[in-house]
Design a protein around this motif. Sequence first.
Motif, PDB file in Angstrom:
ATOM      1  N   THR A   2       1.890  -7.041   7.024  1.00 56.53           N
ATOM      2  CA  THR A   2       1.930  -6.366   8.310  1.00 56.53           C
ATOM      3  C   THR A   2       0.733  -6.780   9.140  1.00 56.53           C
ATOM      4  OG1 THR A   2       1.937  -4.213   9.427  1.00 56.53           O
ATOM      5  CG2 THR A   2       0.727  -4.328   7.376  1.00 56.53           C
ATOM      6  N   ASN A   3       0.880  -6.714  10.450  1.00 57.00           N
ATOM      7  CA  ASN A   3      -0.270  -6.969  11.300  1.00 57.00           C
ATOM      8  C   ASN A   3      -0.826  -5.661  11.853  1.00 57.00           C
ATOM      9  OD1 ASN A   3       1.885  -6.544  12.953  1.00 57.00           O
ATOM     10  ND2 ASN A   3       1.677  -8.441  14.122  1.00 57.00           N
ATOM     11  N   ASP A   4      -0.359  -4.530  11.345  1.00 58.80           N
ATOM     12  CA  ASP A   4      -0.899  -3.218  11.683  1.00 58.80           C
ATOM     13  C   ASP A   4      -2.107  -2.976  10.777  1.00 58.80           C
ATOM     14  OD1 ASP A   4      -1.573  -0.537  11.850  1.00 58.80           O
ATOM     15  OD2 ASP A   4       0.478   0.195  11.623  1.00 58.80           O
ATOM     16  N   PRO A   5      -3.314  -2.930  11.335  1.00 61.35           N
ATOM     17  CA  PRO A   5      -4.507  -2.808  10.486  1.00 61.35           C
ATOM     18  C   PRO A   5      -4.543  -1.520   9.660  1.00 61.35           C
ATOM     19  CG  PRO A   5      -5.108  -2.736  12.825  1.00 61.35           C
ATOM     20  CD  PRO A   5      -3.648  -3.057  12.747  1.00 61.35           C
ATOM     21  N   ARG A   6      -4.029  -0.412  10.205  1.00 63.77           N
ATOM     22  CA  ARG A   6      -4.030   0.837   9.427  1.00 63.77           C
ATOM     23  C   ARG A   6      -3.098   0.729   8.228  1.00 63.77           C
ATOM     24  NH1 ARG A   6      -4.225   5.351  14.184  1.00 63.77           N
ATOM     25  NH2 ARG A   6      -2.276   4.362  14.709  1.00 63.77           N
ATOM     26  N   LYS A   7      -1.928   0.183   8.455  1.00 61.61           N
ATOM     27  CA  LYS A   7      -0.961   0.038   7.366  1.00 61.61           C
ATOM     28  C   LYS A   7      -1.489  -0.961   6.320  1.00 61.61           C
ATOM     29  CE  LYS A   7       3.859  -1.029   6.381  1.00 61.61           C
ATOM     30  NZ  LYS A   7       5.170  -1.342   6.955  1.00 61.61           N
ATOM     31  N   ALA A   8      -2.094  -2.042   6.777  1.00 68.74           N
ATOM     32  CA  ALA A   8      -2.649  -3.030   5.850  1.00 68.74           C
ATOM     33  C   ALA A   8      -3.756  -2.412   5.001  1.00 68.74           C
ATOM     34  CB  ALA A   8      -3.179  -4.233   6.624  1.00 68.74           C
ATOM     35  N   ARG A   9      -4.613  -1.628   5.616  1.00 69.25           N
ATOM     36  CA  ARG A   9      -5.699  -0.983   4.859  1.00 69.25           C
ATOM     37  C   ARG A   9      -5.128   0.050   3.889  1.00 69.25           C
ATOM     38  NH1 ARG A   9      -9.732  -1.213   1.718  1.00 69.25           N
ATOM     39  NH2 ARG A   9     -11.172   0.541   1.832  1.00 69.25           N
ATOM     40  N   LEU A  10      -4.117   0.794   4.326  1.00 72.42           N
ATOM     41  CA  LEU A  10      -3.490   1.764   3.432  1.00 72.42           C
ATOM     42  C   LEU A  10      -2.900   1.055   2.211  1.00 72.42           C
ATOM     43  CD1 LEU A  10      -2.573   4.582   2.642  1.00 72.42           C
ATOM     44  CD2 LEU A  10      -0.545   4.233   4.087  1.00 72.42           C
ATOM     45  N   ALA A  11      -2.228  -0.064   2.433  1.00 77.16           N
ATOM     46  CA  ALA A  11      -1.652  -0.824   1.316  1.00 77.16           C
ATOM     47  C   ALA A  11      -2.743  -1.259   0.344  1.00 77.16           C
ATOM     48  CB  ALA A  11      -0.870  -2.027   1.841  1.00 77.16           C
ATOM     49  N   GLU A  12      -3.868  -1.724   0.864  1.00 76.89           N
ATOM     50  CA  GLU A  12      -4.999  -2.118   0.007  1.00 76.89           C
ATOM     51  C   GLU A  12      -5.485  -0.933  -0.824  1.00 76.89           C
ATOM     52  OE1 GLU A  12      -8.213  -3.653   2.377  1.00 76.89           O
ATOM     53  OE2 GLU A  12      -6.956  -5.219   3.253  1.00 76.89           O
ATOM     54  N   LEU A  13      -5.621   0.217  -0.179  1.00 79.58           N
ATOM     55  CA  LEU A  13      -6.118   1.402  -0.880  1.00 79.58           C
ATOM     56  C   LEU A  13      -5.128   1.888  -1.940  1.00 79.58           C
ATOM     57  CD1 LEU A  13      -7.749   3.293   2.104  1.00 79.58           C
ATOM     58  CD2 LEU A  13      -8.931   2.431   0.060  1.00 79.58           C
ATOM     59  N   VAL A  14      -3.848   1.887  -1.615  1.00 78.16           N
ATOM     60  CA  VAL A  14      -2.847   2.310  -2.606  1.00 78.16           C
ATOM     61  C   VAL A  14      -2.895   1.366  -3.802  1.00 78.16           C
ATOM     62  CG1 VAL A  14      -0.367   2.545  -3.064  1.00 78.16           C
ATOM     63  CG2 VAL A  14      -1.357   3.521  -0.973  1.00 78.16           C
ATOM     64  N   LYS A  15      -2.964   0.075  -3.534  1.00 73.92           N
ATOM     65  CA  LYS A  15      -3.024  -0.917  -4.616  1.00 73.92           C
ATOM     66  C   LYS A  15      -4.268  -0.691  -5.475  1.00 73.92           C
ATOM     67  CE  LYS A  15      -2.885  -5.906  -5.373  1.00 73.92           C
ATOM     68  NZ  LYS A  15      -2.781  -7.216  -4.739  1.00 73.92           N
ATOM     69  N   GLU A  16      -5.390  -0.443  -4.840  1.00 77.48           N
ATOM     70  CA  GLU A  16      -6.664  -0.270  -5.538  1.00 77.48           C
ATOM     71  C   GLU A  16      -6.758   1.072  -6.276  1.00 77.48           C
ATOM     72  OE1 GLU A  16     -11.060   0.865  -3.928  1.00 77.48           O
ATOM     73  OE2 GLU A  16     -10.079  -0.813  -2.926  1.00 77.48           O
ATOM     74  N   LEU A  17      -6.323   2.132  -5.621  1.00 78.20           N
ATOM     75  CA  LEU A  17      -6.512   3.478  -6.163  1.00 78.20           C
ATOM     76  C   LEU A  17      -5.364   3.986  -7.030  1.00 78.20           C
ATOM     77  CD1 LEU A  17      -7.728   5.171  -2.857  1.00 78.20           C
ATOM     78  CD2 LEU A  17      -9.171   4.598  -4.826  1.00 78.20           C
ATOM     79  N   ALA A  18      -4.136   3.647  -6.659  1.00 82.07           N
ATOM     80  CA  ALA A  18      -2.987   4.350  -7.223  1.00 82.07           C
ATOM     81  C   ALA A  18      -2.127   3.547  -8.185  1.00 82.07           C
ATOM     82  CB  ALA A  18      -2.113   4.877  -6.075  1.00 82.07           C
ATOM     83  N   VAL A  19      -2.196   2.234  -8.156  1.00 85.09           N
ATOM     84  CA  VAL A  19      -1.329   1.430  -9.018  1.00 85.09           C
ATOM     85  C   VAL A  19      -1.960   1.297 -10.403  1.00 85.09           C
ATOM     86  CG1 VAL A  19      -0.247  -0.818  -9.383  1.00 85.09           C
ATOM     87  CG2 VAL A  19      -0.320   0.170  -7.090  1.00 85.09           C
ATOM     88  N   ILE A  20      -1.207   1.760 -11.402  1.00 81.67           N
ATOM     89  CA  ILE A  20      -1.668   1.725 -12.792  1.00 81.67           C
ATOM     90  C   ILE A  20      -0.689   0.871 -13.584  1.00 81.67           C
ATOM     91  CG2 ILE A  20      -2.130   3.134 -14.834  1.00 81.67           C
ATOM     92  CD1 ILE A  20      -2.536   5.453 -12.688  1.00 81.67           C
ATOM     93  N   HIS A  21      -1.194  -0.130 -14.262  1.00 81.72           N
ATOM     94  CA  HIS A  21      -0.357  -1.045 -15.035  1.00 81.72           C
ATOM     95  C   HIS A  21      -0.328  -0.617 -16.499  1.00 81.72           C
ATOM     96  CE1 HIS A  21       0.276  -3.912 -11.774  1.00 81.72           C
ATOM     97  NE2 HIS A  21      -0.967  -3.635 -11.423  1.00 81.72           N
ATOM     98  N   GLU A  22       0.619   0.248 -16.823  1.00 83.38           N
ATOM     99  CA  GLU A  22       0.875   0.633 -18.213  1.00 83.38           C
ATOM    100  C   GLU A  22       2.262   1.247 -18.291  1.00 83.38           C
ATOM    101  OE1 GLU A  22      -1.110   4.914 -19.009  1.00 83.38           O
ATOM    102  OE2 GLU A  22      -2.573   3.351 -18.553  1.00 83.38           O
ATOM    103  N   LYS A  23       2.815   1.285 -19.476  1.00 81.45           N
ATOM    104  CA  LYS A  23       4.166   1.820 -19.670  1.00 81.45           C
ATOM    105  C   LYS A  23       4.127   3.339 -19.512  1.00 81.45           C
ATOM    106  CE  LYS A  23       8.141   0.625 -22.330  1.00 81.45           C
ATOM    107  NZ  LYS A  23       8.518  -0.472 -21.492  1.00 81.45           N
ATOM    108  N   VAL A  24       5.018   3.851 -18.660  1.00 85.68           N
ATOM    109  CA  VAL A  24       5.086   5.292 -18.408  1.00 85.68           C
ATOM    110  C   VAL A  24       6.541   5.726 -18.289  1.00 85.68           C
ATOM    111  CG1 VAL A  24       2.854   5.465 -17.228  1.00 85.68           C
ATOM    112  CG2 VAL A  24       4.895   4.943 -15.915  1.00 85.68           C
ATOM    113  N   THR A  25       6.761   7.021 -18.491  1.00 82.71           N
ATOM    114  CA  THR A  25       8.057   7.627 -18.221  1.00 82.71           C
ATOM    115  C   THR A  25       7.913   8.381 -16.905  1.00 82.71           C
ATOM    116  OG1 THR A  25       8.543   7.845 -20.567  1.00 82.71           O
ATOM    117  CG2 THR A  25       9.834   9.205 -19.051  1.00 82.71           C
TER     118      THR A  25
END
Length: 188
Positions: A2-25
């Motif tokens: 996206t070229n929307d800076p707020r959306k781009a920053r939000l995506a970075e933060l979600v990736k950094e803060l919220a994405v966890i790579h492990e098996k879950v139910t």
Amino acid sequence: MTNDPRKARLAELVKELAVIHEKVTLASGLESDFYVDMRRATLHHEAAPLIGHVMLDLLEDNGLAPDDFDAVGGLTMGADPVATAILHAAASRGLSTDAFVVRKAAKDHGMKRQIEGPSVEGRRVIVLEDTSTTGGSPLEAAAALEAAGAIIEAVAVVVDRDTGAKERIEVAGYKYLFALGLSDIGLA
């Protein structure tokens, strides 16, 4: 992305803060090799305000201007901080948007409400969720809201897992919108 800076920053933060790579139910019962723990973003000092503005922009970009809905909210607990973020973002823009909380069941004491906050009867609402897999939580909230007399304008989620929620919600007759897809947060 996206070229929307707020959306781009939000995506970075979600990736950094919220994405966890492990098996879950997941709440849906499905198994996954990753988890998107959105509370780590929706309750974060920088991400939460971005979520409010990105979600308002998403609604407006999809034909839902601030005058097209009165309140936002969804099933507790995933939707609660998203609704609050939108309420604050709207207020910062001079808009009058209320928030509400949908309980899984009505309380058995006090006012015995299932929907907390300002009345939704006869009001146009947006059903929210932080992340959606099958669409079960937004659909549960929508059923309670319609029973309370609300008019549902759309279902909007911050992160769509691309696992059927969109299709299930649209089959139920609701417009489905999402701010971030898996590719936005490095999962596709």
